[in-house]
Design an enzyme around this catalytic site. Structure first.
Site, PDB file in Angstrom:
ATOM      1  N   GLY A 148      13.526  51.571 -27.515  1.00 43.04           N
ATOM      2  CA  GLY A 148      13.024  50.351 -26.892  1.00 43.04           C
ATOM      3  C   GLY A 148      13.890  49.178 -27.287  1.00 43.04           C
ATOM      4  N   HIS A 162      20.404  59.239 -29.894  1.00 42.46           N
ATOM      5  CA  HIS A 162      19.698  59.677 -28.682  1.00 42.46           C
ATOM      6  C   HIS A 162      20.030  61.123 -28.315  1.00 42.46           C
ATOM      7  CE1 HIS A 162      18.021  55.790 -27.441  1.00 42.46           C
ATOM      8  NE2 HIS A 162      19.067  55.291 -28.105  1.00 42.46           N
ATOM      9  N   LYS A 212      13.630  64.380  -9.564  1.00 42.61           N
ATOM     10  CA  LYS A 212      14.436  64.779  -8.407  1.00 42.61           C
ATOM     11  C   LYS A 212      14.907  66.240  -8.477  1.00 42.61           C
ATOM     12  CE  LYS A 212      16.449  62.763  -4.756  1.00 42.61           C
ATOM     13  NZ  LYS A 212      15.779  61.794  -3.893  1.00 42.61           N
TER      14      LYS A 212
END
Ligand code: XMP
Length: 511
Positions: A56, A170, A367
């Site tokens: 964040g 990450h 998707k």
């Protein structure tokens, strides 16, 4: 929807939050994004196997820093904090977070000092993706360091007894070379997941749910010819047969050939359809409008009004549309901590008052999952392989006011780009390829005459899910050919440029 096995991602507003959920699903575990302030009772309703705290933009010490209910640490459910999530764990459990002297952005070497389960199968040194300024400088009691980088001594940690983990980097980002292994270890070794998620297996459930909701009533299905709306149509056909009527609205902002393409497709597949040419109506409403969000709102509103009018005429109460999970995300509907990037017409642009009952059977899917469902349902390649085209069409590829002239230029230029990519065998290899036009002009020389004309920007990107994207290193000869055709064949263009910024920081569409 309740799932046999689920991992929750608490959203602290990070740009990669949904990438985490998508990666978890890729590994075969259903994952849902929820706001960071979700109550413990709400969490327990999901019966989650694990909880991930996302990254964040805030600092844990900011006045309005997002802080989760600290009782999540008492549930005995495995927790993995990523970036801000890692810091928030340390902050809440008695450690210390401080602003680093230097930030750490991009690829970094991680030194693993403790090969705990979460790092099983990894090397002692790994390339990871970092994006932070704050860092954990003191561990909470009972925690131990698992890995460090040059700038961040506490780059990964773990509670000594409880299944609580934190990583400053990450793992969900492709640049963390073994990031998927880390997520795999968390899911299967720590959370003891079994990998029960398969989007294709959801088809029967979706069909059943549609039948239960709609019964014998008729449904209007908004179709644009893209994979999302056509897959929605196929699902509805499977569930309701002849009670589905497709509606194809031409808002005047479509690509060259789109109308013929969609109508001939619907005819070939024996779909009952209604075609509405509302070009004038949309273009009139857009006159003088420059603000991109307002354009989207106007288009969303007009679409719905047309659907309502048609539904009323035929006595239909239901409207189905092809909203998918990221549409809800980017419109800021899921996890209220992430800001609105763009309101997608089929969600964010919806007027508050809709006189129809809405069905969005793909609203929980990413998707790549939609693509799998589409294949299984027999949606043809001509639809699956078509480049995505935004609902508001060229309105978001024309910077500033939509005028007839800019529309002509962007439409012709896009057709040239697509044609040349097909000729070069590159169309199927890229995610999207299109032209953009704004109000800026460039002086040109035509013969002996000075002529001021438009600047056309070519945007061609590769991507797997549109959440991140990179510009395509197109061979110069192809670029040259495209450029030459655009300035020679399209009246009013004097300059052609190529957009070479990835997403992030840019978005794919200019508006
Ligand atoms: P951005 O520009 O946000 O685009 O990087 C991500 C993907 O979404 C498509 N897109 C839209 N689709 N309505 C849509 O239906 C919209 O308003 C919209 N804006 C962007 C875009 O083409 C890309 O594939």
């Amino acid at each position: 929807m309740p799932k046999k096995e689920c991992v929750l991602v608490l959203d602290f507003g990070g740009q990669y939050t949904h990438l985490i959920a998508r990666r978890i699903r890729e590994l075969g575990v259903y994952s849902e994004v929820v706001p960071y302030f979700i109550s413990v009772n709400e969490i327990l309703k999901f019966n989650p196997k694990g909880i991930v705290l996302s990254g964040g933009p805030k600092s844990v010490y900011d006045k309005n820093a997002p802080i989760p209910d600290r009782r999540i640490f008492e549930l005995g459910i495995p927790i993995l904090g990523i970036c801000y999530g890692h810091q928030v764990i340390a902050h809440l459990l008695g450690g210390k977070v401080e602003r680093g002297e230097k930030g750490e952005y991009g690829k970094t070497i991680l030194k693993i000092v403790n090969h705990n389960e979460i790092f099983q199968g990894l090397n002692s040194e790994e390339v990871v993706w970092m994006s932070h300024r704050d860092q954990v400088v003191k561990l909470p009691e009972d925690f131990e360091v698992l890995a460090s980088t040059e700038i961040t001594p506490i780059a990964a940690f773990k509670h000594r007894k409880l299944p609580i983990y934190g990583v400053q980097f990450h793992p969900e980002v492709i640049h963390t070379r073994n990031g998927m292994k880390i997520l795999f270890n968390f899911l299967f070794r720590i959370c003891k997941c079994r990998g029960l998620w398969n989007p294709i297996e959801q088809i029967d459930k979706i069909v059943k749910e549609i039948r239960e909701r709609v019964g014998n009533e008729k449904v209007l299905c908004a179709v644009s010819g893209g994979i999302d709306s056509v897959t929605t149509l196929f699902l509805l056909k499977k569930a309701l047969g002849e009670n589905v009527i497709a509606i194809f609205v031409n808002h005047g902002l479509l690509r060259k050939g789109d109308v013929d393409f969609v109508i001939s497709f619907l005819k070939r597949y024996g779909v009952r359809y209604i075609y509405v040419d509302a070009s004038e109506r949309f273009l009139n409403k857009l006159k003088g409008v420059r603000d991109p969000e307002l354009k989207r709102k106007i288009i969303g509103e007009e679409f719905i009004r047309i659907f309502e009018e048609v539904a009323l005429k035929y006595g239909i109460k239901w409207l189905a549309q092809g909203t998918i999970y990221p549409d809800r995300i980017e419109s800021g509907k899921v996890g209220t901590s992430s800001s609105v990037i763009k309101s997608h017409h089929n969600v964010g642009g919806l007027p508050r008052e809709i006189k129809l009952k809405i069905i969005e059977p793909l609203a929980d899917f990413y998707k790549d999952e939609v693509r799998k469902i589409a294949k299984k349902l027999g949606v043809p390649d001509e639809i699956i392989k078509r480049h995505p085209f935004p609902g508001p069409g060229f309105a978001v590829r024309i910077i500033g006011e939509v005028t007839e002239e800019k529309l002509r230029i962007v439409r012709e230029a896009t057709a040239i780009i697509e044609e040349e990519l097909m000729k070069a065998g590159l169309y199927d290899k890229v995610w999207q390829a299109f032209a953009v036009v704004g109000d800026d002009k460039w002086v040109g020389i035509h013969g002996d005459e000075r002529k001021v004309g438009y600047i056309v920007t070519i945007r061609i990107v590769e991507s797997v899910d549109a959440m991140t994207a990179d510009w395509v290193k197109l061979p110069y000869e192809v670029l040259e050919k495209i450029s030459r055709r655009i300035y020679n064949e399209i009246e009013g263009v004097t300059m052609v440029t190529y957009a070479i910024t990835p997403k992030p920081p840019a978005t794919i569409e200019p508006q």
